[in-house]
Design a protein around this motif. Structure first.
Motif, short mmCIF file in Angstrom:
data_model
loop_
_atom_site.label_atom_id
_atom_site.label_comp_id
_atom_site.label_asym_id
_atom_site.label_seq_id
_atom_site.Cartn_x
_atom_site.Cartn_y
_atom_site.Cartn_z
N LEU A 24 0.82 -1.22 0.00
CA LEU A 24 0.00 0.00 0.00
C LEU A 24 0.85 1.27 0.00
CD1 LEU A 24 -2.77 -1.08 2.54
CD2 LEU A 24 -3.04 -0.76 0.07
N ASP A 25 2.16 1.10 0.18
CA ASP A 25 3.10 2.22 0.12
C ASP A 25 2.76 3.31 1.14
OD1 ASP A 25 5.35 3.55 -0.86
OD2 ASP A 25 4.18 4.70 -2.31
N VAL A 26 2.51 2.88 2.39
CA VAL A 26 2.17 3.83 3.44
C VAL A 26 3.43 4.46 4.04
CG1 VAL A 26 0.00 2.69 4.04
CG2 VAL A 26 2.12 1.97 5.16
N ASP A 27 3.24 5.57 4.70
CA ASP A 27 4.36 6.25 5.35
C ASP A 27 4.68 5.67 6.73
OD1 ASP A 27 4.87 8.52 3.43
OD2 ASP A 27 2.75 8.85 3.85
N ALA A 28 3.67 5.11 7.38
CA ALA A 28 3.87 4.60 8.74
C ALA A 28 2.92 3.44 9.03
CB ALA A 28 3.64 5.72 9.76
N VAL A 29 3.34 2.59 9.96
CA VAL A 29 2.54 1.44 10.38
C VAL A 29 2.54 1.37 11.89
CG1 VAL A 29 2.52 -1.09 10.51
CG2 VAL A 29 2.82 0.04 8.30
N ILE A 30 1.37 1.11 12.46
CA ILE A 30 1.21 0.86 13.90
C ILE A 30 0.87 -0.61 14.09
CG2 ILE A 30 -0.16 1.39 15.95
CD1 ILE A 30 -0.64 4.18 14.67
N SER A 31 1.55 -1.29 14.98
CA SER A 31 1.34 -2.72 15.15
C SER A 31 1.87 -3.17 16.50
CB SER A 31 2.06 -3.48 14.02
OG SER A 31 1.99 -4.87 14.18
#
Length: 377
Positions: A126-133
């Protein structure tokens, strides 16, 4: 002018603090519910980091506007479908709206490392800038996130961090509650309700999970050091959430004199509660962590649940959204951020739900409380 009572004034304050943010800020952006830092915190980060209290996370009005202009995107993964994760997602959504961050994906991994790896591959595409996990099975988790790190995606973790990762290098920050206090508070409440004596069974997570392992160990250590007349007769582990009920059933059969049960968190506690009811054990007192409708309803209706130890998932999600702004601005973030834990009983369930989950008590629970009030009139 008639003054509000202290409880009503506190409730109004919490409602105002928990209101979703406006699209733009006329002042600095801060966490929505502010509670003073305790004098002593018993929790350190996964790599031994000293905790930074969550109220130190601030974006100035100018920083907010700068982040909004970047048109960032992000994805979030929760550990499992639960009230806790729903509240975390709600907090993140509100922060994302305030910062003009597009949420490209929301999902859960159901504490399954394989499913988590698939989710991270999807987020990368998805080419996101950030991920929370929240990392699952932390000793193996790096393989799920390495590709994101290599592609410059900012990672913000919930409580658990992959083994070998260092803040400021592979990830931005880790946000959690005061983990040790959570387990200790559970021990204190259960011991009080048991009159300081008796036998207890602990149903704990078998997974390598910093957050759950820390809370579980705090419960066991507090019981051992503070309550010599309470014996923890068995510690049973569960891998999958659905295994907790089977574990509880076997241990209750083996230790019929046990009248107290601790369960790591609310989702497996639901299965344990079903087992207790099925055995007709109304004498058993159950304590668990995280706000949950089924567990809270059992407490309100005078069932086995004697209390819940809660934290503030709405605020945790909100702070995580703010940390995406830190990352985009190149602003240094604390490695390990802690937030409050507190005891929830019948006396404070309404305020606690608002403080922890960022919303008013669910209708089902409010109706149960109202019915109880009518009975006692």
């Amino acid at each position: 002018m008639k003054k509000l009572s202290k409880p009503m004034a506190m409730l109004l304050t919490l409602i105002l603090l928990a209101m979703p943010p406006l699209a733009a800020f006329a002042e600095d952006m801060r966490p929505p519910v502010l509670i003073a830092e305790p004098e002593v915190m018993g929790t350190t980060g996964p790599n031994g980091e000293d905790p930074t209290w969550y109220d130190q996370i601030v974006l100035t009005e100018e920083e907010v506007e700068a982040v909004r202009a970047m048109n960032l995107s992000a994805a979030i993964e929760g550990s499992n479908e639960s009230e806790w994760v729903t509240a975390q997602f709600n907090g993140f959504r509100d922060a994302a709206e305030a910062l003009n961050i597009t949420i490209a994906a929301e999902t859960t991994c159901e504490v399954d490392p394989s499913r988590q790896k698939e989710n991270m591959e999807t987020f990368l595409a998805l080419d996101v800038d950030a991920v929370i996990s929240q990392a699952q099975e932390v000793d193996m988790a790096a393989a799920s996130y390495d590709a994101l790190v290599e592609n410059g995606v900012g990672l913000i973790f919930t409580s658990n961090v992959p083994t070998g990762y260092t803040a400021g290098e592979e990830y931005i920050s880790c946000v959690t509650d005061e983990l040790y206090s959570s387990g200790a508070l559970a021990a204190d409440l259960l011991a009080e309700e048991m009159g300081g004596e008796g036998q207890v069974i602990a149903i704990v997570s078998s997974a390598v999970s910093y957050v759950v392992n820390t809370r579980d160990n705090a419960f066991l250590e507090t019981m051992e050091t503070k309550y010599p007349d309470i014996e923890v007769v068995a510690v049973g582990g569960f891998e999958a959430i659905t295994d907790a009920g089977t574990t509880a059933s076997g241990l209750l059969t083996r230790y019929p004199e046990a009248t107290g049960i601790y369960v790591s968190y609310a989702s497996p506690a639901n299965d344990v509660l079903e087992v207790i009811r099925g055995l007709g054990r109304s004498d058993i007192k159950l304590i668990t962590l995280d706000l949950d409708v089924v567990i809270a309803l059992d407490m309100i209706e005078g069932g086995n649940t004697i209390g819940i130890i809660a934290d503030m998932p709405y605020t945790i999600g909100y702070v995580q959204g703010m940390l995406i702004g830190y990352h985009a601005l190149g602003k240094e973030a604390p490695a390990f951020i802690a937030s409050p834990s507190f005891t929830v009983t019948m006396d404070n369930i309404e305020d606690a739900w608002l403080q922890g989950n960022g919303e008013e008590l669910p209708e089902q629970l409010q109706e149960a409380l109202n019915s109880l009030s009518l009975i006692h009139i």
